[in-house]
Structures are given as C-alpha cells and as structure tokens.
Design an enzyme around this catalytic site. Structure first.
Site, PDB file in Angstrom:
ATOM      1  N   GLU A  79      32.885  67.681  77.415  1.00 30.82           N
ATOM      2  CA  GLU A  79      32.994  68.388  76.140  1.00 30.82           C
ATOM      3  C   GLU A  79      34.438  68.374  75.665  1.00 30.82           C
ATOM      4  OE1 GLU A  79      29.241  71.412  76.983  1.00 30.82           O
ATOM      5  OE2 GLU A  79      31.206  72.248  76.489  1.00 30.82           O
TER       6      GLU A  79
ATOM      7  N   SER B 149      37.052  67.575  83.090  1.00 35.73           N
ATOM      8  CA  SER B 149      36.464  67.604  84.430  1.00 35.73           C
ATOM      9  C   SER B 149      35.970  68.985  84.834  1.00 35.73           C
ATOM     10  CB  SER B 149      37.503  67.129  85.463  1.00 35.73           C
ATOM     11  OG  SER B 149      37.876  65.789  85.225  1.00 35.73           O
TER      12      SER B 149
ATOM     13  N   GLU C 254      28.342  57.703  91.905  1.00 36.79           N
ATOM     14  CA  GLU C 254      29.054  57.396  90.670  1.00 36.79           C
ATOM     15  C   GLU C 254      30.465  56.894  90.964  1.00 36.79           C
ATOM     16  OE1 GLU C 254      30.986  59.755  86.833  1.00 36.79           O
ATOM     17  OE2 GLU C 254      29.206  60.579  87.825  1.00 36.79           O
TER      18      GLU C 254
ATOM     19  N   GLN D 156      60.258  32.642  95.503  1.00 40.44           N
ATOM     20  CA  GLN D 156      59.928  33.563  96.582  1.00 40.44           C
ATOM     21  C   GLN D 156      59.414  34.896  96.064  1.00 40.44           C
ATOM     22  OE1 GLN D 156      62.934  35.706  99.080  1.00 40.44           O
ATOM     23  NE2 GLN D 156      62.207  34.333 100.684  1.00 40.44           N
TER      24      GLN D 156
ATOM     25  N   GLU E 191      43.963  62.851  90.247  1.00 37.43           N
ATOM     26  CA  GLU E 191      44.357  64.165  90.765  1.00 37.43           C
ATOM     27  C   GLU E 191      43.150  64.930  91.314  1.00 37.43           C
ATOM     28  OE1 GLU E 191      47.363  62.494  88.250  1.00 37.43           O
ATOM     29  OE2 GLU E 191      45.247  62.889  87.815  1.00 37.43           O
TER      30      GLU E 191
END
Length: 385
Positions: free
Chosen positions: A128, A133, A242, A279, A367
């Site tokens: 929303e 989260s 998920e 390199q 996080e």
C-alpha cells in the site's frame, strides 16, 4: 562450474524452454519495452507449451510435477533468452501456489484451468502507498456483510497490475488484531475494482506495474481464500518460496550479465590489445566467476531443500539477500567494463543494470532480510531488550 542438481530430463526440458523464449519472447522485447506491457497472448503460448504451473494437478491441465527445478529452468531461460518483463514466475511460482495450496476444491476447479492455460493472468496485491514491507500497518479493509465481503482500499506497485484477470488481495478483516488480515480473490470486472495508472519505472520497462483501487467491491463469500483472519500466516508461509524464486531470478540475470561481459572484454580493444588481457580485467572477472559459482551453489541447494519441504525462512532470506547484492555488484562491474557503451540503452547490459536495482527492494528489502536472519540467530530486540 558444473551444476549437479539437474537430471537428463531437466536438461531436455531446458532445451524446449530455451527454444520457446528465443522464438516467442526475445523477438518482442524491444516493442514491449516501448509499450510498457507485454502481449497477454504470450501467457497463452506458454500455457500451450506446458510452461505455466507445472506443479498443478493434471485435471487442471498441469503436469503434476512437484519439483521446483523445472520452474527454476523456466525462470533461468527467461532471464537469459527471453525478457525479464515477462513475469511468468510471478504468475506461476508466486501467486498460483496461493490458490493451489489454500483454495478449496470449488475455487481450484473454477480458476486453476485458466491459470494453467494462461487465459487467467495472476497478480498479488499486498503493498500500500504508506506501508511497504509493514503488512501489520495495512489499511485496506474488508467488512463481512453476511452474504459478501465489502472491500475498500488502495494498493500500489502491483506487478501485472494491468494484465491481471485475478488478483489475490490482502485486506484487514479484524481491526483489533495487528495481524487480522484475510486474502480475497478479486476478479476482473467486479464492480468497484479499478486499475490506476501504469507506473513509470527506472527499469523493468516492459513489465506492467500499476495502482489498484477497491471502492465498495462486493466480494462473494466464495472468493475468500483460506480462513478469515489467517492471511498474515498464509503470507508468511509463502514468503520462503517467494524469496527463493527471487534469488533464482537474480542469479539468472547476474550470470547473463557476466557472460555478455566476458564476450565483450575479449573483443573490445584498448592500447592495442583486448581489455580482457589486462590483469585488472582478468582478476575482476575471476572474482565475479568465483562469487557467482558460490552463490549459485547455495541457491541450488535451497531449491533442493524446498523440494524436500525443509527450506527455512532464514535460508530463503539469505538466498534473496546474497543473490540480490551480488547481482548489483556484478551489474555495476559489467557496465564499467563496457565503458561508454555500457551507459547506452541500446546495449543490453545498460538495461539490465537499471532492471536490477529493484532486486534489493521488492520481496523484502536487504535490510528486512538481515533482520530475519539476525532474529533467527536469537538476536531479537523484542527478547533481548
């Protein structure tokens, strides 16, 4: 490094998926990016080939194969040879399992055949505008009106938001419980269900992302998914898969970026020789190769654990965290090796770079993944504080 989790039947399946992606997806990628949406017929074509919901029961048109390695192959080949905006994994591996696992017989008989054939395209609506989260802060609500639920709310950043025909919507049904959430099956055409604008994004240009509005939507009692008030538990149960699916995607794109860049540094010349001969290039490519092999091995092991129903939330979170962070580093280095060309959108690596930035955000930010892993170690401020 040779991968060891695949059997000969998996490799045969990979060949057929690769041919499909090269023939039916890749040729349309440029047009889809300009349009901001893919052709819904692509889902129908994938369904015809048996590439949607291979786990589904045969009576619904599926193969009845409970082996995530087949889904992993579909995802990897779409990342390499198809188009990332074709969200086949969202449809088959993230949303369809909600209906297949939580739906009653009537719901599965009604919806699964269309889902497997590609006629019914899926989305899930949790996020929303003000929560992200924080699902406990969800404001969308559904009120029991006796013979139906009355759904009101707004969802945003919804993948397949425009294309979707059936949306699994999370809404609060118990205002007195922080986790008093239920899941509903909202169908295209229900009165009060409206699509907002198609959102313009940094990357994933061909994947349609939209706002969804629910204004006094009368959801039939038959469209409650699972038990009322158990939505938060259901969401938590599905999150491990998920996040593993996300990790499979990230590894697929990171491996592809590496392969593109390996070819490029062998051809691009500077100071009279290929830049791959320097390199610095050699060492950084070697470092990426080693890290990719290590991360891929971990993700492959997580796939096998999920097949055995032993994948933990912490392991899935670690797979999502490590693969998304590695993908970001690989994309950045690969653009650097492409030089100015890497900044030009006509080069695939440039588009992949912007596509990849969302990986550390959706499905739970890096996080949040660290928080979950830390709490799994017993380092929980709610208990130690």
């Amino acid at each position: 490094m040779q991968r060891t989790i695949f059997e000969p039947e998996h490799e045969q399946f990979r060949d057929s998926v690769r041919k499909f992606m090269l023939a039916e997806v890749a040729p349309h990628a440029d047009r889809w990016r300009k349009a901001g949406i893919i052709d819904r017929e692509t889902f129908l074509k994938a369904g015809e080939q048996g590439f949607l919901c291979v786990f589904a029961d045969e009576k619904y048109g599926g193969a009845g194969i409970d082996d995530l390695r087949f889904d992993q192959i579909i995802i990897e080949e779409n990342m390499r040879n198809g188009d990332l905006g074709f969200y086949i994994h969202l449809h088959s591996d993230l949303v369809a399992p909600y209906i297949h696992e939580l739906g009653n017989d009537e719901q599965k008989d009604r919806f699964m055949p269309g889902i497997v054939s590609g006629e019914t395209i899926l989305a899930v609506a949790m996020t929303e505008p003000s929560t992200g989260s924080d699902l406990a802060g969800m404001k969308s609500k559904a009120v029991d009106k006796g013979d139906h639920w009355l759904l009101n709310g707004t969802k945003t950043y919804i993948s397949n938001g425009i294309l979707s025909d059936l949306v699994v919507v999370a809404a609060r049904t118990d205002p007195d419980r922080p986790h008093g959430i239920s899941l509903f099956l909202v169908e295209r055409g229900m009165e009060g269900f409206e699509r907002g604008r198609k959102l313009e994004k940094m990357g994933l240009k061909s994947q349609d992302t939209a706002e969804l509005f629910f204004n006094d939507v009368k959801v039939p009692k038959a469209n409650l998914l699972g038990e009322a008030g158990q939505g938060f538990k259901y969401l938590a149960q599905m999150l491990a898969q998920e996040r593993l699916i996300a990790a499979i995607c990230f590894m697929g794109t990171a491996q592809t970026a590496f392969d593109l860049t390996l070819d490029y540094v062998k051809e691009r010349r500077a100071f009279g020789k290929p830049i791959g001969a320097f390199q610095n290039t050699r060492f950084k490519m070697a470092q990426m190769r080693a890290e990719l092999d290590m991360a891929q091995t971990f993700v492959d092991q997580c796939v096998m654990l999920l097949n055995e129903k032993r994948l933990t939330t912490e392991d899935a979170s670690a797979a999502k965290l490590l693969s998304s962070e590695l993908e970001g580093r690989v994309m950045d280095q690969c653009v650097q090796f492409h030089g100015g060309a890497g900044y030009m959108e006509e080069y695939r690596i440039s588009r992949m770079y912007t596509d990849a930035r969302i990986s550390r955000i959706y499905g739970g930010t890096s996080e949040i993944m660290l928080e979950i892993i830390g709490r799994g170690l017993g380092l929980d401020d709610r208990k130690l504080g």
